[in-house]
Scaffold this motif. Structure first.
Motif, PDB file in Angstrom:
ATOM      1  N   ARG A 133       0.832  -1.214   0.000  1.00  0.00           N
ATOM      2  CA  ARG A 133       0.000   0.000   0.000  1.00  0.00           C
ATOM      3  C   ARG A 133       0.860   1.255   0.000  1.00  0.00           C
ATOM      4  O   ARG A 133       0.518   2.253  -0.625  1.00  0.00           O
ATOM      5  CB  ARG A 133      -0.936   0.014   1.205  1.00  0.00           C
ATOM      6  CG  ARG A 133      -2.138  -0.858   1.021  1.00  0.00           C
ATOM      7  CD  ARG A 133      -3.196  -0.616   2.068  1.00  0.00           C
ATOM      8  NE  ARG A 133      -2.722  -0.839   3.425  1.00  0.00           N
ATOM      9  CZ  ARG A 133      -2.844   0.053   4.416  1.00  0.00           C
ATOM     10  NH1 ARG A 133      -3.404   1.214   4.214  1.00  0.00           N
ATOM     11  NH2 ARG A 133      -2.406  -0.244   5.621  1.00  0.00           N
ATOM     12  N   VAL A 134       1.974   1.208   0.703  1.00  0.00           N
ATOM     13  CA  VAL A 134       2.870   2.365   0.758  1.00  0.00           C
ATOM     14  C   VAL A 134       3.356   2.703  -0.647  1.00  0.00           C
ATOM     15  O   VAL A 134       3.358   3.875  -1.046  1.00  0.00           O
ATOM     16  CB  VAL A 134       4.057   2.083   1.713  1.00  0.00           C
ATOM     17  CG1 VAL A 134       5.123   3.154   1.593  1.00  0.00           C
ATOM     18  CG2 VAL A 134       3.568   1.953   3.147  1.00  0.00           C
ATOM     19  N   ARG A 135       3.760   1.712  -1.413  1.00  0.00           N
ATOM     20  CA  ARG A 135       4.230   1.954  -2.788  1.00  0.00           C
ATOM     21  C   ARG A 135       3.141   2.601  -3.636  1.00  0.00           C
ATOM     22  O   ARG A 135       3.403   3.526  -4.404  1.00  0.00           O
ATOM     23  CB  ARG A 135       4.672   0.641  -3.441  1.00  0.00           C
ATOM     24  CG  ARG A 135       6.024   0.179  -3.035  1.00  0.00           C
ATOM     25  CD  ARG A 135       6.457  -1.031  -3.872  1.00  0.00           C
ATOM     26  NE  ARG A 135       7.723  -1.534  -3.431  1.00  0.00           N
ATOM     27  CZ  ARG A 135       7.877  -2.549  -2.586  1.00  0.00           C
ATOM     28  NH1 ARG A 135       6.827  -3.188  -2.102  1.00  0.00           N
ATOM     29  NH2 ARG A 135       9.084  -2.924  -2.219  1.00  0.00           N
ATOM     30  N   MET A 136       1.907   2.097  -3.508  1.00  0.00           N
ATOM     31  CA  MET A 136       0.787   2.660  -4.266  1.00  0.00           C
ATOM     32  C   MET A 136       0.625   4.142  -3.951  1.00  0.00           C
ATOM     33  O   MET A 136       0.478   4.972  -4.850  1.00  0.00           O
ATOM     34  CB  MET A 136      -0.507   1.920  -3.924  1.00  0.00           C
ATOM     35  CG  MET A 136      -0.597   0.509  -4.438  1.00  0.00           C
ATOM     36  SD  MET A 136      -2.018  -0.392  -3.752  1.00  0.00           S
ATOM     37  CE  MET A 136      -3.375   0.662  -4.171  1.00  0.00           C
ATOM     38  N   CYS A 137       0.650   4.470  -2.680  1.00  0.00           N
ATOM     39  CA  CYS A 137       0.472   5.857  -2.247  1.00  0.00           C
ATOM     40  C   CYS A 137       1.626   6.730  -2.717  1.00  0.00           C
ATOM     41  O   CYS A 137       1.414   7.852  -3.186  1.00  0.00           O
ATOM     42  CB  CYS A 137       0.356   5.927  -0.726  1.00  0.00           C
ATOM     43  SG  CYS A 137      -1.092   5.096  -0.048  1.00  0.00           S
ATOM     44  N   LEU A 169      -7.112  -6.721   2.150  1.00  0.00           N
ATOM     45  CA  LEU A 169      -8.464  -6.178   2.023  1.00  0.00           C
ATOM     46  C   LEU A 169      -8.460  -4.664   1.819  1.00  0.00           C
ATOM     47  O   LEU A 169      -9.397  -4.107   1.243  1.00  0.00           O
ATOM     48  CB  LEU A 169      -9.306  -6.543   3.252  1.00  0.00           C
ATOM     49  CG  LEU A 169      -9.656  -8.025   3.390  1.00  0.00           C
ATOM     50  CD1 LEU A 169     -10.351  -8.298   4.715  1.00  0.00           C
ATOM     51  CD2 LEU A 169     -10.514  -8.488   2.221  1.00  0.00           C
ATOM     52  N   LYS A 170      -7.426  -4.000   2.275  1.00  0.00           N
ATOM     53  CA  LYS A 170      -7.336  -2.539   2.120  1.00  0.00           C
ATOM     54  C   LYS A 170      -6.887  -2.130   0.722  1.00  0.00           C
ATOM     55  O   LYS A 170      -7.127  -0.993   0.298  1.00  0.00           O
ATOM     56  CB  LYS A 170      -6.361  -1.961   3.152  1.00  0.00           C
ATOM     57  CG  LYS A 170      -6.882  -2.022   4.569  1.00  0.00           C
ATOM     58  CD  LYS A 170      -5.841  -1.463   5.521  1.00  0.00           C
ATOM     59  CE  LYS A 170      -6.311  -1.547   6.965  1.00  0.00           C
ATOM     60  NZ  LYS A 170      -5.287  -0.998   7.888  1.00  0.00           N
ATOM     61  N   ILE A 171      -6.252  -3.017  -0.003  1.00  0.00           N
ATOM     62  CA  ILE A 171      -5.696  -2.656  -1.311  1.00  0.00           C
ATOM     63  C   ILE A 171      -6.768  -2.152  -2.283  1.00  0.00           C
ATOM     64  O   ILE A 171      -6.561  -1.120  -2.932  1.00  0.00           O
ATOM     65  CB  ILE A 171      -4.860  -3.819  -1.896  1.00  0.00           C
ATOM     66  CG1 ILE A 171      -3.545  -3.907  -1.106  1.00  0.00           C
ATOM     67  CG2 ILE A 171      -4.575  -3.617  -3.383  1.00  0.00           C
ATOM     68  CD1 ILE A 171      -2.643  -5.039  -1.486  1.00  0.00           C
ATOM     69  N   PRO A 172      -7.939  -2.795  -2.420  1.00  0.00           N
ATOM     70  CA  PRO A 172      -8.946  -2.244  -3.337  1.00  0.00           C
ATOM     71  C   PRO A 172      -9.383  -0.823  -2.967  1.00  0.00           C
ATOM     72  O   PRO A 172      -9.591   0.018  -3.853  1.00  0.00           O
ATOM     73  CB  PRO A 172     -10.117  -3.227  -3.223  1.00  0.00           C
ATOM     74  CG  PRO A 172      -9.505  -4.493  -2.747  1.00  0.00           C
ATOM     75  CD  PRO A 172      -8.361  -4.092  -1.875  1.00  0.00           C
ATOM     76  N   VAL A 176      -8.882   2.645  -5.357  1.00  0.00           N
ATOM     77  CA  VAL A 176      -9.898   3.670  -5.624  1.00  0.00           C
ATOM     78  C   VAL A 176      -9.352   5.049  -5.256  1.00  0.00           C
ATOM     79  O   VAL A 176      -9.498   6.012  -6.017  1.00  0.00           O
ATOM     80  CB  VAL A 176     -11.208   3.363  -4.858  1.00  0.00           C
ATOM     81  CG1 VAL A 176     -12.180   4.531  -4.937  1.00  0.00           C
ATOM     82  CG2 VAL A 176     -11.846   2.091  -5.396  1.00  0.00           C
ATOM     83  N   LEU A 177      -8.704   5.166  -4.100  1.00  0.00           N
ATOM     84  CA  LEU A 177      -8.112   6.452  -3.692  1.00  0.00           C
ATOM     85  C   LEU A 177      -7.125   6.960  -4.735  1.00  0.00           C
ATOM     86  O   LEU A 177      -7.139   8.137  -5.109  1.00  0.00           O
ATOM     87  CB  LEU A 177      -7.397   6.314  -2.349  1.00  0.00           C
ATOM     88  CG  LEU A 177      -8.243   6.299  -1.099  1.00  0.00           C
ATOM     89  CD1 LEU A 177      -7.375   5.977   0.114  1.00  0.00           C
ATOM     90  CD2 LEU A 177      -8.959   7.602  -0.903  1.00  0.00           C
TER      91      LEU A 177
END
Length: 194
Positions: A133-137, A169-172, A176-177
């Protein structure tokens, strides 16, 4: 804040201008401190969430800091701080609190970095499951020209299954964010060219 059998193995990474440890698990800060002491960067930025403020006293920090005192003027649900160590002491800055903790934290980091253009490279410390998630952000929020290194805290044993499932579960939600953020930026750019 003690991790058994410290010191942990250090990664073979190029030095950076700043090490940033994300709030949450205590191992992140302990490992970031280890990287800082071993010369991976001349500056260390630690992120402390609301429930970590008292535990900061247990860390072997490079300079004294009293986050409990700093938090007194801020309502409990809004307590979040960045603490910079740069050889000249500790510098405490409050971080605005919003929903989506990791997203909000990295958005605050992006704003913090805007005021410090001399920082061109960054090592981001978190646990392996969280780094997805950190990489995505980071890809969505941080400047493209910033050189990023992602450092996973060495794991002792297997991570808790519930934690890993929760991360997946938080990745989807974060997809969206990221999508909404990119759409807003595209619309802003489009309006600016008209």
């Amino acid at each position: 804040y003690n991790i058994e059998a410290m010191p942990l193995p250090l990664p073979s990474l190029a030095p950076a201008d700043l090490i940033f440890a994300i709030a949450g698990m205590s191992q992140r800060k302990v490992y970031a401190l280890e990287l800082y002491r071993n010369g991976y960067a001349p500056r260390l930025l630690l992120s402390f969430g609301r429930f970590e403020l008292r535990k900061a006293r247990e860390l072997d920090l490079p300079a004294p800091v009293d986050l409990v005192e700093a938090a007194k003027a801020i309502p409990a649900p809004r307590r979040h701080f960045f603490v910079l160590f740069d050889g000249a002491g500790a510098h405490v800055a409050p971080v605005p609190r919003r929903r989506f903790g990791t997203w909000n934290e990295l958005r605050a980091l992006a704003r913090w970095l805007e005021a410090r253009p001399e920082i061109r490279s960054l090592l981001i410390v978190s646990d392996g499951a969280h780094l997805r998630r950190v990489r995505m952000c980071c890809r969505a929020l941080l400047p493209e020209q910033l050189q990023l290194g992602f450092v996973a805290v060495p794991q002792r044993g297997k991570p808790l299954r519930a934690y890993v499932i929760k991360e997946w579960l938080k990745i989807p939600v974060y997809l969206v964010l990221v999508g909404v953020h990119r759409l807003r930026n595209a619309l802003r750019i489009d309006r600016g060219t008209r």
